[in-house]
Scaffold this active site. Sequence first.
Site, mmCIF file in Angstrom:
data_model
loop_
_atom_site.group_PDB
_atom_site.id
_atom_site.type_symbol
_atom_site.label_atom_id
_atom_site.label_comp_id
_atom_site.label_asym_id
_atom_site.label_seq_id
_atom_site.Cartn_x
_atom_site.Cartn_y
_atom_site.Cartn_z
ATOM 1 N N GLU A 1 1.037 -1.219 0.036
ATOM 2 C CA GLU A 1 -0.098 0.068 -0.036
ATOM 3 C C GLU A 1 0.996 1.231 -0.271
ATOM 4 O O GLU A 1 1.991 1.189 0.676
ATOM 5 C CB GLU A 1 -1.026 -0.012 1.362
ATOM 6 N N CYS B 1 7.507 -5.252 15.417
ATOM 7 C CA CYS B 1 7.223 -4.203 16.301
ATOM 8 C C CYS B 1 5.597 -4.511 16.899
ATOM 9 O O CYS B 1 4.924 -5.112 16.085
ATOM 10 C CB CYS B 1 7.288 -3.016 15.848
ATOM 11 N N CYS C 1 2.639 -2.776 15.415
ATOM 12 C CA CYS C 1 2.671 -2.493 13.958
ATOM 13 C C CYS C 1 1.799 -3.573 12.982
ATOM 14 O O CYS C 1 2.168 -4.793 13.246
ATOM 15 C CB CYS C 1 3.976 -2.182 13.510
ATOM 16 N N GLY D 1 7.277 -2.428 5.589
ATOM 17 C CA GLY D 1 8.710 -2.928 5.390
ATOM 18 C C GLY D 1 9.800 -2.070 6.096
ATOM 19 O O GLY D 1 9.141 -1.083 6.745
ATOM 20 N N GLU D 2 10.773 -2.532 6.212
ATOM 21 C CA GLU D 2 11.853 -1.917 6.773
ATOM 22 C C GLU D 2 12.967 -1.684 5.853
ATOM 23 O O GLU D 2 13.638 -2.635 5.015
ATOM 24 C CB GLU D 2 12.408 -2.862 7.939
ATOM 25 N N SER E 1 12.886 5.873 6.602
ATOM 26 C CA SER E 1 12.340 5.551 8.147
ATOM 27 C C SER E 1 13.061 4.417 8.563
ATOM 28 O O SER E 1 12.712 3.243 7.715
ATOM 29 C CB SER E 1 11.009 5.811 8.220
ATOM 30 N N SER F 1 12.772 5.278 14.225
ATOM 31 C CA SER F 1 11.447 4.826 15.102
ATOM 32 C C SER F 1 12.056 4.478 16.320
ATOM 33 O O SER F 1 12.595 3.195 16.413
ATOM 34 C CB SER F 1 10.722 3.740 14.243
ATOM 35 N N LEU F 2 12.039 5.229 17.615
ATOM 36 C CA LEU F 2 12.577 5.172 18.463
ATOM 37 C C LEU F 2 11.538 4.341 19.384
ATOM 38 O O LEU F 2 11.962 3.276 20.059
ATOM 39 C CB LEU F 2 13.250 6.375 19.328
ATOM 40 N N HIS F 3 10.674 5.172 19.695
ATOM 41 C CA HIS F 3 9.419 4.721 20.553
ATOM 42 C C HIS F 3 9.640 4.302 22.057
ATOM 43 O O HIS F 3 8.686 4.177 22.727
ATOM 44 C CB HIS F 3 8.845 3.319 20.040
ATOM 45 N N CYS G 1 0.355 2.081 8.437
ATOM 46 C CA CYS G 1 1.246 1.120 7.928
ATOM 47 C C CYS G 1 0.473 -0.300 7.933
ATOM 48 O O CYS G 1 0.108 -0.698 8.913
ATOM 49 C CB CYS G 1 2.531 0.775 8.421
HETATM 50 N N1 SAH Z 1 10.202 0.058 9.408
HETATM 51 C C1 SAH Z 1 10.524 1.296 9.178
HETATM 52 C C2 SAH Z 1 9.478 1.991 8.301
HETATM 53 C C3 SAH Z 1 7.826 1.555 8.684
HETATM 54 S S1 SAH Z 1 6.867 1.877 9.700
HETATM 55 C C4 SAH Z 1 10.349 1.870 10.472
HETATM 56 O O1 SAH Z 1 10.138 1.118 11.523
HETATM 57 O O2 SAH Z 1 10.628 3.200 10.857
HETATM 58 C C5 SAH Z 1 6.741 3.826 9.654
HETATM 59 C C6 SAH Z 1 6.313 4.363 11.022
HETATM 60 O O3 SAH Z 1 4.979 4.224 11.552
HETATM 61 C C7 SAH Z 1 7.431 3.911 12.194
HETATM 62 O O4 SAH Z 1 7.870 4.877 12.629
HETATM 63 C C8 SAH Z 1 6.394 2.955 12.845
HETATM 64 O O5 SAH Z 1 7.107 2.677 14.089
HETATM 65 C C9 SAH Z 1 5.252 3.582 12.907
HETATM 66 N N2 SAH Z 1 4.045 2.651 13.325
HETATM 67 C C10 SAH Z 1 3.824 1.474 12.978
HETATM 68 N N3 SAH Z 1 2.612 0.924 13.440
HETATM 69 C C11 SAH Z 1 2.003 2.193 14.018
HETATM 70 C C12 SAH Z 1 0.821 2.359 14.803
HETATM 71 N N4 SAH Z 1 0.085 1.563 14.995
HETATM 72 N N5 SAH Z 1 0.670 3.713 15.190
HETATM 73 C C13 SAH Z 1 1.602 4.583 15.122
HETATM 74 N N6 SAH Z 1 2.639 4.541 14.603
HETATM 75 C C14 SAH Z 1 3.003 3.288 13.897
#
Ligand code: SAH
Length: 341
Positions: A90, A114, A117, A157-158, A189, A212-214, A329
């Site tokens: 998508e 993750c 995700c 994807g990553e 990202s 993407s630290l989180h 995503c």
């Molecule tokens: N794999 C890469 C890019 C794809 S995800 C990465 O990890 O950065 C793109 C962004 O959306 C990332 O920051 C990811 O952590 C975030 N993301 C994924 N699922 C999410 C959700 N349910 N709510 C908010 N952000 C989310």
Amino acid sequence: MTDILSLTPEELKEEILALGLPAFRAKQISGWLKTGVRDFSEMSNLPKELRESLKERFSLTAPVLLRAQTSELDQTGKFLWGLSDGNCVETVLMRYRYGNSVCISSQVGCRQGCAFCASTIGGLIRPLTAGEMLDEVLFTEKENDVSVSNVVLMGIGEPLDNLDNVLRFLHLVSHPEGRNLSLRHITVSTCGLPEGIRRLSEEKLPITLSVSLHAPDDETRSRIMPSNCGIQRLAEVCEEYFARTGRRLSFEYAMIAGVNDSDRQAELLAGLARRLGAHVNLIPLNYVAERGLKPSSPAVIRRFQGLLEEKGVNVTVRRSLGGDIDASCGQLRRKHMNKQQ
Ligand code: SAH
């Protein structure tokens, strides 16, 4: 057969010369490829025999639009594309005052695991080719009759788990004879794969790297992101990235109720962001039914933001677009797959 869209303009020229054809034919073909053609027969300024021999020699990918959704709230568009092997990915089109931005996928599925995700639920199916990533940009433009000025690799994807193809895509999309987008308007990202960040830094591209630290502590980060390499190691490789490229990074931080939104975590995050001069993007978690994690409340997000600002961190809360169309995503692909099962 060689995938013609994944060839750089330089490689295409070599192929054309090897066929005994004049170099200007390569330019003509590149001119067509950047418009999103579905078939060589569309290349109307090429002689018919040449179109035929291209068809015999090269394959040409073009995705099929399986589903399009447009948000009634903000005109954000979400597109589910069918690929030539039956897989789907998508793309999201976001319309901002300063221009149109597309968020593209870099793999079919994802293996980073993750916890919040939707993209990772079925694991990694396969990487996308450079041409397939380019297709996402070109066909989103074509289907919507818009021109795109920004690209973010934040879809399924990553990107750093598919780095060769991503680097090739960056070359193609920014090439003056190709789509000619500025690398300064492209964001990659990553969930923070240290080897990938190091390799990317060697390319010294003027793109923006978004990490993407989180979570700012290893206990929490490893719990929600199994790919966590350790905050200290991540910080070091990010410092090295900044030193090599001169480009400041940004941190993505999805706010999850009771998981990563405490005052202590704000303090730790502030320390990391200041150490790296990084911009922090707070994102209210998009609820994914399969995951059971909930977004922090607006009041908690405001407090967290305030604590970061007090410490002098550059922070924004991302405006959530497309909330009514599963624009996070992997959500649309997930629904499509659930329906097929
Ligand atoms: N794999 C890469 C890019 C794809 S995800 C990465 O990890 O950065 C793109 C962004 O959306 C990332 O920051 C990811 O952590 C975030 N993301 C994924 N699922 C999410 C959700 N349910 N709510 C908010 N952000 C989310």
